[in-house]
Design an enzyme around this catalytic site. Structure first.
Site, mmCIF file in Angstrom:
data_model
loop_
_atom_site.group_PDB
_atom_site.id
_atom_site.type_symbol
_atom_site.label_atom_id
_atom_site.label_comp_id
_atom_site.label_asym_id
_atom_site.label_seq_id
_atom_site.Cartn_x
_atom_site.Cartn_y
_atom_site.Cartn_z
ATOM 1 N N ARG A 120 1.007 -6.770 12.855
ATOM 2 C CA ARG A 120 0.391 -6.188 14.045
ATOM 3 C C ARG A 120 0.213 -7.234 15.145
ATOM 4 O O ARG A 120 0.246 -6.907 16.327
ATOM 5 C CB ARG A 120 -0.942 -5.537 13.677
ATOM 6 N N ARG A 133 2.044 0.974 10.348
ATOM 7 C CA ARG A 133 1.576 1.347 9.007
ATOM 8 C C ARG A 133 2.759 1.310 8.047
ATOM 9 O O ARG A 133 3.586 2.212 8.039
ATOM 10 C CB ARG A 133 0.943 2.741 9.043
ATOM 11 N N ARG A 174 0.843 -1.195 0.000
ATOM 12 C CA ARG A 174 0.000 0.000 0.000
ATOM 13 C C ARG A 174 0.878 1.245 0.000
ATOM 14 O O ARG A 174 1.855 1.326 0.753
ATOM 15 C CB ARG A 174 -0.931 0.014 1.211
ATOM 16 N N SER A 202 -10.343 -6.093 10.080
ATOM 17 C CA SER A 202 -11.648 -5.573 9.691
ATOM 18 C C SER A 202 -12.357 -6.676 8.927
ATOM 19 O O SER A 202 -11.832 -7.170 7.922
ATOM 20 C CB SER A 202 -11.520 -4.336 8.805
ATOM 21 N N GLU A 218 -6.490 -1.323 15.609
ATOM 22 C CA GLU A 218 -7.111 -2.273 14.679
ATOM 23 C C GLU A 218 -6.121 -3.356 14.252
ATOM 24 O O GLU A 218 -4.979 -3.071 13.901
ATOM 25 C CB GLU A 218 -7.608 -1.521 13.439
#
Length: 434
Positions: free
Chosen positions: A395, A276, A261, A351, A348
């Site tokens: 994570r 991130r 990303r 999701s 988070e």
């Protein structure tokens, strides 16, 4: 992608869904384009029918030796009218498609109203936060102290938001992924493991809603490929342009892949550490099912993702996202947030989203329902697609380091992972590293 027929029949409901997304009403504007488009199509069809009738009359006239100049002149005029009408219909169709393809999915009625994450609603909290007898460090301090988490070396060759993991820390990350895959592909998990392509074409990215909306968030090669931002893209596209049988549903897929990303618009956010990154590993879950079963499948998927953290004995909470915080393709999303003592907050880690038939319409993914009591089928219907992280591997590694750290900088390995680490119980702290 939205169905214009639904908007024609339920304009108020469509606008109410957009309102949950904090968007203005658009049904009237879209239906105005649709009305012009249908009028242009009708005019073209009428012109085509008239041309065919005239062609038959010309044939009859010539067979009788009669003059057909006037008829032929009218046909020539209709040819031009037809060409313009078809061009106008195509232009309006493209205009309508462009408007529809960038609009987000409509949230389910039970999705909370809200603009951002402050309106998300916690629905459960599992596990107790550990009481440390010392001030807990974050994962960066723990990893860099041992030399096995190296951001500086990665920055030299790749820039910011990359990391080298070395030695036992690299092995622990691999162990985390292997543990997740084994759990999800067990009889209880029920997912089929897939090793998918990491490079996809435009149509695959378009099918799940990444294009055209998120082009800036992805990496693009100079020969027409996109690096996948998540394995959701190749896994969901397994049913692209496919008609399935209801008896074969649900389909459940899982994959462990790197994800890429660009993090466009993320300047200044989570610049420290592994939260991130431009490249990160993740275990993805994807389900393909019927509309009637998608709610239950959504709950099941979320439960399977939660099971990873339960087995690792790491505290977490699950929240339902408000309309303003959901991803565009989702109709309802559960976020799983893991407790990170080094940050003193929940972050988070997964999701899980029910996308309804939004992606299926873009992909042309359908299923053939079971035959009714009189032996008559109901045609084909669009499938429902669901996706979720099961979990973000990096994570999860962060959560292990921060929740299982000891005062001397060592980290106790969760019991569930020890078989994957040759029985190793502790990652030594910096004082005893070679």
């Amino acid at each position: 992608m939205h169905d214009i027929r639904f908007i024609r029949e339920h304009p108020a409901q469509f606008d109410a869904g957009l309102k949950k997304r904090n968007l203005p009403p658009m049904a009237e504007e879209l239906l105005a384009i649709d009305k012009k488009r249908r009028a242009a199509i009708s005019a073209s069809e009428a012109a085509q029918a008239r041309r065919k009738a005239l062609s038959r009359q010309i044939g009859v006239a010539k067979a009788k030796g009669e003059a057909a100049d006037n008829l032929m002149a009218e046909v020539a005029a209709l040819e031009e009218e037809l060409r313009k009408g078809e061009a106008e219909a195509q232009h309006l169709d493209e205009q309508l498609t462009h408007r529809l393809e960038v609009l987000p999915n409509l949230p389910f009625d039970d999705v909370p109203d809200g603009v951002d994450e402050t309106a998300n609603v916690e629905i459960r909290r599992i596990g107790s936060q550990r009481n440390f007898g010392f001030s807990p460090k974050d994962h960066v301090a723990l990893g860099e102290a041992t030399g096995e988490m190296d951001f500086a070396a990665a920055a030299k060759i790749s820039g910011a938001r990359f990391v080298y993991l070395k030695g036992r820390l690299a092995r622990l990350e691999r162990a985390v992924a292997q543990f997740m895959l084994d759990l999800h592909t067990s009889p209880e998990g029920g997912y089929t493991e897939v090793n998918p392509p990491l490079l996809v074409r435009d149509n695959a990215a378009y099918g799940v809603g990444q294009l055209p909306r998120f082009a800036e968030d992805m990496f693009h090669t100079d020969n027409g490929f996109w690096l996948i931002p998540t394995a959701e893209v190749p896994l969901t596209n397994l049913v692209n342009d496919t008609v399935l049988d209801e008896k074969d549903l649900p389909l459940r897929f899982t994959a462990f892949t790197p994800c890429f990303r660009s993090e466009a618009g993320a300047a200044g956010k989570d610049t420290r550490g592994m939260i991130r990154q431009h490249q990160f590993p993740k275990v993805e879950l994807v389900s393909i099912t019927t509309p009637e079963q998608s709610d239950a499948e959504h709950e099941r998927m979320t439960g399977r993702a939660e099971e990873v953290l339960k087995r690792l004995e790491i505290p977490f909470r699950t929240v339902v996202l408000c309309g303003g915080d959901m991803g565009p393709a989702s109709r309802k999303t559960f976020d799983i947030e893991v407790w990170l003592p080094g940050q003193g907050k929940y972050r988070e880690i997964s999701s899980c989203s029910n996308c309804g038939d939004y992606q299926a319409r873009r992909m042309g993914a359908r299923y053939r329902p079971k035959e009714g009591p009189k032996g008559k089928g109901g045609g084909t219907r669009f499938v429902h697609t669901l996706n979720g992280s099961g979990l973000a591997v990096g994570r999860t590694l962060i959560a292990i380091l921060e929740n299982y750290q000891n005062e001397d900088g060592s980290v106790t390995i969760p019991e569930a992972l020890r078989p994957y680490m040759n029985g190793l119980v502790t990652l030594p702290g910096p004082a005893v590293r070679p």
